[in-house]
Design a protein around this motif. Structure first.
Motif, mmCIF file in Angstrom:
data_model
loop_
_atom_site.group_PDB
_atom_site.id
_atom_site.type_symbol
_atom_site.label_atom_id
_atom_site.label_comp_id
_atom_site.label_asym_id
_atom_site.label_seq_id
_atom_site.Cartn_x
_atom_site.Cartn_y
_atom_site.Cartn_z
ATOM 1 N N ARG A 189 0.803 -1.222 0.000
ATOM 2 C CA ARG A 189 0.000 0.000 0.000
ATOM 3 C C ARG A 189 0.841 1.280 0.000
ATOM 4 N NH1 ARG A 189 -5.412 -0.510 1.820
ATOM 5 N NH2 ARG A 189 -5.252 1.588 2.684
ATOM 6 N N CYS A 207 3.083 2.539 -2.178
ATOM 7 C CA CYS A 207 3.255 3.272 -3.443
ATOM 8 C C CYS A 207 1.899 3.439 -4.126
ATOM 9 C CB CYS A 207 4.216 2.517 -4.355
ATOM 10 S SG CYS A 207 4.694 3.423 -5.834
ATOM 11 N N ARG A 208 1.465 4.678 -4.275
ATOM 12 C CA ARG A 208 0.146 4.928 -4.869
ATOM 13 C C ARG A 208 0.062 4.445 -6.311
ATOM 14 N NH1 ARG A 208 -3.641 8.040 -2.598
ATOM 15 N NH2 ARG A 208 -3.183 9.017 -0.580
ATOM 16 N N LYS A 209 1.127 4.644 -7.075
ATOM 17 C CA LYS A 209 1.144 4.212 -8.467
ATOM 18 C C LYS A 209 2.239 3.171 -8.645
ATOM 19 C CE LYS A 209 1.025 5.936 -13.208
ATOM 20 N NZ LYS A 209 1.107 7.136 -14.082
#
Length: 384
Positions: free
Chosen positions: A172, A174-176
């Motif tokens: 969770r 790293c958003r992208k």
């Protein structure tokens, strides 16, 4: 735009949450905790966190969002509590030969698949633990594991596995994701590892996964480094932990250790065949956006299963695909009932056993970790 189940309202939410209030109260607000000021604050915080999480799940209709927060926190505090307990009892995280001979090793659920054949053939439990010990005893853990597995199947891996929460936590961060696609052929690897460790454990009468491949030895207990062999084991454990639990989950946004390596996860998948709950996809409502396929943490939806309107055997019932689906085409389902019948009821009936076990195991981890942290703050040491 995300859409969730209809809001049941505060009155119904409170009514549905009442059993959890009572169960968690018995677990964490007993006389033992209330009588000791040092244990009272951790107990109250744990009790409130359990019930706020459960109420939010019911009231918002979102499962994954709140389950994940609970799951990750329980995992982190499990490490705090477990390591502190080891140091308190042994003075170190290292597991010596003497410790094993004395049966001082708590049973890890990951060992269970390796116990079956030796137990059947030789009437031997190939694990250096105590059978009836209250803390991590073999018998209590087997009863707990079997009960949850029959009730929720591989839901174990997303609701109470204190190792899976570490994997999920890093996924969770790293958003992208930097790596968007992972070859689906890797999903066969856990089954290959499972077969290998079951057979080698039967031949050697020792839990080979624990001895050579478990990444989580890095943050729990590990063999004392006393030889070239144990030094090599330590290197393997730490390398696998860094790669499978930290780096690859961060880069992919998926649970790599759980979905593409863990043999216990593969073993738990078998129980998805015999428990009554499943995750189903309503093909009439599905617009084929494939968001569920791309986002499934454990790689449990592929093109074929999507078209068939169901998840793969490896589904851990985390609820992420259900929360994300823009058409509300995915739902928890009770086998043997019509696909679209009583969706809210099916979800609640799933949440009760899943979150009750989570409250017992995960809540215990949260309480244990908080108790150690409070002790550190007030006494300067986590050790009793």
């Amino acid at each position: 735009m995300k859409q969730f189940a209809a809001n049941p309202g505060w009155k119904k939410t409170l009514l549905l949450g009442l059993p959890m209030l009572l169960i968690s109260g018995v677990l964490f607000l007993s006389g033992k905790q209330l009588a000791n000021p040092a244990k009272l604050a951790p107990a109250v915080i744990t009790y409130l966190f359990i019930n706020v999480t459960f109420f939010c799940m019911i009231y918002t209709g979102q499962t994954h969002k709140y389950r994940s927060r609970f799951f990750v926190l329980a995992s982190l505090l499990f490490v705090v509590s477990f390591v502190a307990n080891l140091i308190e009892v042994r003075g170190t995280m290292e597991l010596s030969t003497a410790n094993m001979l004395d049966g001082e090793t708590p049973l890890c659920p990951l060992v269970i698949p390796m116990l079956i054949i030796p137990a059947a053939l030789t009437n031997t439990i190939i694990f250096p633990g105590s059978f009836f010990a209250a803390h991590g005893g073999i018998a209590p853990m087997l009863v707990l594991w079997l009960g949850f597995s029959l009730a929720v199947g591989r839901g174990w891996c997303s609701w109470i596995c204190f190792f899976g929460g570490m994997d999920e936590g890093f996924s969770r961060l790293c958003r992208k994701p930097k790596i968007a696609a992972v070859d689906s052929r890797w999903t066969a690897l856990p089954w290959a590892v499972l077969l290998a460790i079951v057979l080698t454990s039967a031949v050697t009468l020792s839990p080979t996964y624990c001895a050579w491949l478990c990444p989580f030895k890095t943050v729990t207990e590990f063999p004392a480094v006393e030889s070239v062999k144990t030094a090599l084991q330590a290197v393997i454990f730490s390398s696998l932990f860094i790669a499978l639990v930290i780096v690859l989950p961060v880069l992919t946004g998926r649970r790599i250790q759980c979905g593409l390596f863990c043999p216990f996860g593969a073993f738990q998948s078998i129980f998805n065949k015999i428990n009554i709950f499943a995750v189903r996809i309503n093909r009439a409502a599905c617009v084929n956006c494939k968001l569920c396929l791309r986002q499934c943490p454990t790689f449990s939806i592929d093109e074929k299963s999507l078209q068939a309107g169901k998840t793969l055997l490896s589904c851990s019932k985390c609820g992420k695909c259900i929360d994300l689906c823009p058409q509300r085409a995915i739902s928890f389902h009770i086998k043997g009932t019509p696909l679209q019948a009583n969706l809210a009821t099916a979800r609640i009936l799933f949440l009760y056993p899943a979150f009750t076990f989570a409250a017992v195991i995960g809540g215990g981890c949260i309480y244990g970790g908080l108790e150690r942290i409070f002790r550190l703050l007030f006494t300067g040491s986590m050790i009793h």
